[in-house]
Design an enzyme around this catalytic site. Structure first.
Site, mmCIF file in Angstrom:
data_model
loop_
_atom_site.group_PDB
_atom_site.id
_atom_site.type_symbol
_atom_site.label_atom_id
_atom_site.label_comp_id
_atom_site.label_asym_id
_atom_site.label_seq_id
_atom_site.Cartn_x
_atom_site.Cartn_y
_atom_site.Cartn_z
ATOM 1 N N HIS A 68 0.837 -1.185 0.000
ATOM 2 C CA HIS A 68 0.000 0.000 0.000
ATOM 3 C C HIS A 68 0.883 1.250 0.000
ATOM 4 O O HIS A 68 2.086 1.187 0.253
ATOM 5 C CB HIS A 68 -0.936 -0.016 1.202
ATOM 6 C CG HIS A 68 -2.038 -1.014 1.074
ATOM 7 N ND1 HIS A 68 -3.105 -1.079 1.940
ATOM 8 C CD2 HIS A 68 -2.243 -2.012 0.170
ATOM 9 C CE1 HIS A 68 -3.921 -2.058 1.586
ATOM 10 N NE2 HIS A 68 -3.412 -2.641 0.503
ATOM 11 N N GLU A 70 1.340 3.783 1.971
ATOM 12 C CA GLU A 70 2.086 4.108 3.183
ATOM 13 C C GLU A 70 3.327 3.240 3.310
ATOM 14 O O GLU A 70 4.422 3.725 3.648
ATOM 15 C CB GLU A 70 1.195 3.927 4.421
ATOM 16 C CG GLU A 70 -0.025 4.831 4.450
ATOM 17 C CD GLU A 70 -1.250 4.215 3.810
ATOM 18 O OE1 GLU A 70 -2.365 4.523 4.265
ATOM 19 O OE2 GLU A 70 -1.109 3.416 2.850
ATOM 20 N N ALA A 184 -32.905 1.397 -40.603
ATOM 21 C CA ALA A 184 -34.086 0.550 -40.761
ATOM 22 C C ALA A 184 -33.721 -0.856 -41.218
ATOM 23 O O ALA A 184 -34.417 -1.833 -40.889
ATOM 24 C CB ALA A 184 -35.053 1.203 -41.759
ATOM 25 N N SER A 188 -25.439 -0.819 -38.567
ATOM 26 C CA SER A 188 -25.066 0.081 -37.474
ATOM 27 C C SER A 188 -23.588 0.460 -37.469
ATOM 28 O O SER A 188 -23.167 1.261 -36.633
ATOM 29 C CB SER A 188 -25.411 -0.574 -36.125
ATOM 30 O OG SER A 188 -24.698 -1.796 -35.966
ATOM 31 N N ARG A 204 -12.521 1.722 -22.249
ATOM 32 C CA ARG A 204 -12.485 0.272 -22.010
ATOM 33 C C ARG A 204 -11.216 -0.138 -21.255
ATOM 34 O O ARG A 204 -11.247 -1.035 -20.410
ATOM 35 C CB ARG A 204 -12.527 -0.480 -23.344
ATOM 36 C CG ARG A 204 -13.883 -0.534 -24.009
ATOM 37 C CD ARG A 204 -13.788 -1.336 -25.300
ATOM 38 N NE ARG A 204 -15.069 -1.534 -25.954
ATOM 39 C CZ ARG A 204 -15.257 -2.282 -27.032
ATOM 40 N NH1 ARG A 204 -14.210 -2.900 -27.584
ATOM 41 N NH2 ARG A 204 -16.460 -2.411 -27.564
ATOM 42 N N LEU A 292 -30.336 -4.212 -23.046
ATOM 43 C CA LEU A 292 -29.557 -4.146 -21.815
ATOM 44 C C LEU A 292 -29.509 -2.712 -21.291
ATOM 45 O O LEU A 292 -29.590 -2.484 -20.078
ATOM 46 C CB LEU A 292 -28.139 -4.671 -22.067
ATOM 47 C CG LEU A 292 -27.333 -5.038 -20.817
ATOM 48 C CD1 LEU A 292 -27.985 -6.177 -20.060
ATOM 49 C CD2 LEU A 292 -25.898 -5.404 -21.193
#
Length: 356
Positions: A68, A70, A184, A188, A204, A292
């Site tokens: 850590h 410290e 349509a 995408s 990401r 989602l």
């Protein structure tokens, strides 16, 4: 007024940090920011000061299983041949008092003879919190709140995750100007530009896991990897999480190079988060699609939205969000914009629910 020494530093027992200690707190925050944003542990920095304000050692936490901040600072001071007994430890987060992969920082500070601790943010966890009280009980001067606002911002994701007992959820959406995620005919790729996609890859690389539904996994066949500017795999690869009951085909690109693939046969966002929490996921990026996205929004489990908007109009096609059960404008889910960034030719809007 608290007593001061001739050089302006506060004497032991002062209940507010001195100017020298505030400078050390800024340095500690800079050190903390060098630590990894991923993993179960927070980013923490520490600076050790002599009674006259000289820096004796400094360190930061490099990730789970490593010393850590410290302890790293104490080791740095010893490597410099510095005497740390009677020193002041300036730390961005309250020293922990529990034994996990490493020993308690409170014990390390006490064994080293540190006389004063100046900390920024209290530790909200039941296991690690309470270090300040333990140090005070042992006779150490403890001052809390040094640059706390800056420390809270650095630890915002980790703190909210700890306080909620679930992963922090960033929802990423990429839409046309009229809120469509596909045309349509179902096409995408690509609505947003290379600049927007490059930014999304950088996000990401700083999360523990990415989640998509089985519809996206089957329809788009994504890799869900974090890529560098040259197209290679980033050093850190998040878990690739597929939510839903349909299987991922063996030939899917999700089985290729990248993070571990995790299948969660659930349609309940709360169950998904509970499962990922057990895997030490503290930051989840939800990348859709609309099913989602809608499920997490309806459940009230989104902490931040990254909306990439392209100056493109389709007029038809699939909307980014489905029915949220909102019948009137007065009940709309309203967010607070915290950042707007130009990603030529697109824009990124970062927003959070009003209570965050």
């Amino acid at each position: 007024m608290a007593p001061r020494s001739v050089d302006g530093t506060r004497l032991p027992g002062a209940q507010h940090p001195s100017a020298v200690e505030i400078d050390a707190a800024r340095r500690a925050l800079d050190l903390a920011a060098r630590g990894p944003e991923t993993g179960p542990n927070p980013r923490v920095g520490a600076v050790l000061l002599s009674p006259d304000g000289t820096v004796l050692g400094e360190g930061f936490h490099r990730g789970a299983g490593t010393p850590h901040a410290e302890v790293a600072a104490l080791e740095d001071a010893r490597a410099r041949g510095a005497q740390v007994r009677g020193a002041t430890a300036v730390v961005t987060l309250e020293p922990c008092r529990h034994r996990g992969r490493t020993g308690p920082c409170t014990r390390a500070l006490l064994d080293a003879g540190v006389a004063r601790v100046v900390l920024g943010v209290p530790d909200p966890t039941a296991a690690a919190g309470g270090g300040a009280a333990e140090l005070r009980a042992a006779g150490v001067d403890v001052v809390e709140g040094a640059l706390r606002e800056e420390g809270e911002e650095l630890l915002r994701v980790w703190l909210r995750s700890m306080r909620r007992g679930r992963p922090f959820v960033t929802l990423k959406i990429a839409t046309t100007l009229d809120g469509r995620v596909s045309a349509a005919d179902g096409s995408s790729r690509w609505i947003t530009s290379a600049a927007a996609r490059a930014h999304a890859h950088s996000v990401r690389s700083r999360v523990d896991a990415i989640a998509v539904g089985t519809g996206t996994a089957l329809g788009d066949d994504p890799e869900l990897t974090a890529r560098t500017a040259d197209g290679g795999l980033a050093p850190h690869q998040p878990l690739r999480v597929v939510v839903g009951r349909r299987e991922v085909p063996e030939a899917a690109r999700l089985h290729g190079p990248g993070g571990e693939l995790v299948r969660l046969s659930s349609q309940d966002p709360a169950e998904v988060l509970a499962s990922l929490w057990e895997r030490e996921v503290r930051h989840l990026l939800v990348e859709g699609g609309p099913v989602l996205t809608t499920a997490f929004l309806r459940a009230g489990l989104v902490d931040e939205v990254h909306a990439y908007v392209a100056p493109v109009l389709l007029g038809a096609g699939r909307p980014v969000v489905g029915d949220l059960g909102i019948g009137t404008l007065a009940d709309a889910l309203r967010l607070r914009t915290v950042e707007v960034r130009h990603l030529d030719p697109d824009a990124l809007l970062v927003a959070r629910p009003q209570e965050v």
